[in-house]
Design a protein around this motif. Structure first.
Motif, PDB file in Angstrom:
ATOM      1  N   ALA A  31      31.666   4.918  97.141  1.00  0.00           N
ATOM      2  CA  ALA A  31      31.271   4.213  95.918  1.00  0.00           C
ATOM      3  C   ALA A  31      32.267   4.487  94.801  1.00  0.00           C
ATOM      4  O   ALA A  31      32.634   3.583  94.038  1.00  0.00           O
ATOM      5  CB  ALA A  31      29.865   4.640  95.501  1.00  0.00           C
ATOM      6  N   ALA A  32      32.715   5.735  94.705  1.00  0.00           N
ATOM      7  CA  ALA A  32      33.717   6.072  93.686  1.00  0.00           C
ATOM      8  C   ALA A  32      35.023   5.326  93.942  1.00  0.00           C
ATOM      9  O   ALA A  32      35.630   4.764  93.012  1.00  0.00           O
ATOM     10  CB  ALA A  32      33.960   7.586  93.682  1.00  0.00           C
ATOM     11  N   LEU A  33      35.466   5.279  95.184  1.00  0.00           N
ATOM     12  CA  LEU A  33      36.692   4.552  95.517  1.00  0.00           C
ATOM     13  C   LEU A  33      36.563   3.077  95.176  1.00  0.00           C
ATOM     14  O   LEU A  33      37.509   2.457  94.679  1.00  0.00           O
ATOM     15  CB  LEU A  33      37.010   4.724  97.009  1.00  0.00           C
ATOM     16  N   SER A  34      35.398   2.512  95.423  1.00  0.00           N
ATOM     17  CA  SER A  34      35.191   1.087  95.147  1.00  0.00           C
ATOM     18  C   SER A  34      35.242   0.775  93.657  1.00  0.00           C
ATOM     19  O   SER A  34      35.501  -0.365  93.265  1.00  0.00           O
ATOM     20  CB  SER A  34      33.851   0.620  95.732  1.00  0.00           C
ATOM     21  N   GLN A  35      35.008   1.796  92.830  1.00  0.00           N
ATOM     22  CA  GLN A  35      35.082   1.625  91.376  1.00  0.00           C
ATOM     23  C   GLN A  35      36.468   1.964  90.834  1.00  0.00           C
ATOM     24  O   GLN A  35      36.669   2.019  89.624  1.00  0.00           O
ATOM     25  CB  GLN A  35      34.021   2.485  90.701  1.00  0.00           C
ATOM     26  N   GLY A  36      37.419   2.187  91.728  1.00  0.00           N
ATOM     27  CA  GLY A  36      38.785   2.472  91.299  1.00  0.00           C
ATOM     28  C   GLY A  36      39.041   3.910  90.920  1.00  0.00           C
ATOM     29  O   GLY A  36      40.092   4.227  90.346  1.00  0.00           O
ATOM     30  N   ILE A  37      38.103   4.796  91.232  1.00  0.00           N
ATOM     31  CA  ILE A  37      38.280   6.219  90.938  1.00  0.00           C
ATOM     32  C   ILE A  37      39.097   6.850  92.065  1.00  0.00           C
ATOM     33  O   ILE A  37      38.793   6.674  93.240  1.00  0.00           O
ATOM     34  CB  ILE A  37      36.919   6.927  90.817  1.00  0.00           C
ATOM     35  N   LYS A  38      40.142   7.572  91.707  1.00  0.00           N
ATOM     36  CA  LYS A  38      40.917   8.297  92.707  1.00  0.00           C
ATOM     37  C   LYS A  38      40.096   9.478  93.214  1.00  0.00           C
ATOM     38  O   LYS A  38      39.497  10.213  92.423  1.00  0.00           O
ATOM     39  CB  LYS A  38      42.217   8.827  92.115  1.00  0.00           C
ATOM     40  N   VAL A  39      40.055   9.655  94.527  1.00  0.00           N
ATOM     41  CA  VAL A  39      39.403  10.813  95.126  1.00  0.00           C
ATOM     42  C   VAL A  39      40.479  11.604  95.855  1.00  0.00           C
ATOM     43  O   VAL A  39      41.065  11.114  96.828  1.00  0.00           O
ATOM     44  CB  VAL A  39      38.273  10.409  96.087  1.00  0.00           C
ATOM     45  N   VAL A  40      40.762  12.800  95.368  1.00  0.00           N
ATOM     46  CA  VAL A  40      41.888  13.604  95.853  1.00  0.00           C
ATOM     47  C   VAL A  40      41.352  14.871  96.513  1.00  0.00           C
ATOM     48  O   VAL A  40      40.707  15.690  95.853  1.00  0.00           O
ATOM     49  CB  VAL A  40      42.834  13.973  94.696  1.00  0.00           C
TER      50      VAL A  40
END
Length: 270
Positions: A31-40
């Motif tokens: 869900a975070a990735l779909s909102q354009g949030i980078k997950v590192v």
């Protein structure tokens, strides 16, 4: 504060105690990735040891990033190296010699996910480390390797009591010239003095033109504190150490009860 990047430790944070990604965690990350949030993913592991989790979460491509070797290497999920800080051959020899002197199982990792040890009777922890990270394992004395041989990090491993007993000695011998960090109960690691998860996170934020105030960092151990001190929102897992929790602004649930997913939903998702 708008969270634009989530930095995640892997062991005991992203992974449950069964070393699996919970379905709720996977859903929250995607869900975070779909909102354009980078997950590192920020870990002491090499890229080969991270790749299965990147694949499972759908973190792919040259515009997604991973911090490996506790910050010694920053690279894209596609393997493009953004920055690296390696230790030279002399440091490698010094780490190996200290391990022999103290009777500590010792290994080093190069930047290609290979593990080297001079211990002829290879400790179980080193074997497990190699298997877990899909790494090559080579038994070599320093004189068997070229003078140009460099490492991403060194590691003293073994039972918690053995490391507890010897950690002050390692810090006394190496702490003034290297970054020495307890990466877990069974791992005491040595890296370039410029290396830690926090510095790597700061460097990556500069590459991405992000403010560190817009970063959420989640972890559980002493090696996560450096990134807690950089991120605008440091979150400690409920199963984390007291030291990690003391450096966090938020303490979420444990890695077995969906604490990571809860934190992402509450603080990052829009």
């Amino acid at each position: 504060m708008t969270i634009r990047l989530i930095a995640l430790d892997i062991d005991d944070t992203l992974l449950s105690s069964a070393r699996k990604i919970l379905p709720s965690t996977k859903q929250a990350v995607q869900a975070a990735l779909s909102q354009g949030i980078k997950v590192v993913l920020c870990t002491g592991r090499p890229l080969a040891g991270v790749q299965p989790f990147l694949d499972e979460l759908g973190i792919t491509g040259d515009d997604q990033y991973v911090i490996t070797y506790n910050g010694a290497v920053i690279e894209s999920a596609a393997g493009r190296v953004v920055a690296r800080h390696l230790l030279d051959n002399q440091a490698y020899r010094e780490i190996t010699a200290l391990g022999k002197k103290l009777g500590l199982p010792t290994n080093v990792l190069d930047e290609h996910s290979n593990i080297y040890t001079a211990d002829r009777d290879v400790d179980w922890w080193i074997v497990e480390q190699a298997a877990e990270n899909e790494a090559g394992l080579f038994i070599r004395d320093p004189d068997e390797l070229p003078a140009t041989f460099a490492i991403a990090k060194g590691a003293f491993v073994g039972p918690q009591a053995l490391l507890d007993q010897n950690e002050p000695k390692v810090r006394a011998a190496l702490g003034e010239r290297f970054y020495v960090v307890r990466a877990g109960r069974y791992f005491l690691e040595v890296m370039d003095p410029l290396v830690n998860k926090g510095q790597a996170l700061r460097d990556l934020a500069a590459v991405l033109a992000l403010s560190t105030e817009d970063i959420m960092a989640v972890g559980d151990e002493g090696n996560d504190i450096a990134m807690f001190d950089v991120a605008g929102l440091p979150v400690a897992m409920g199963n984390g150490t007291a030291e990690a929790k003391a450096h966090a602004k938020v303490v979420t649930g444990t890695n077995d009860e969906g604490g990571l997913a809860a934190a992402i939903r509450q603080y990052a998702l829009r």
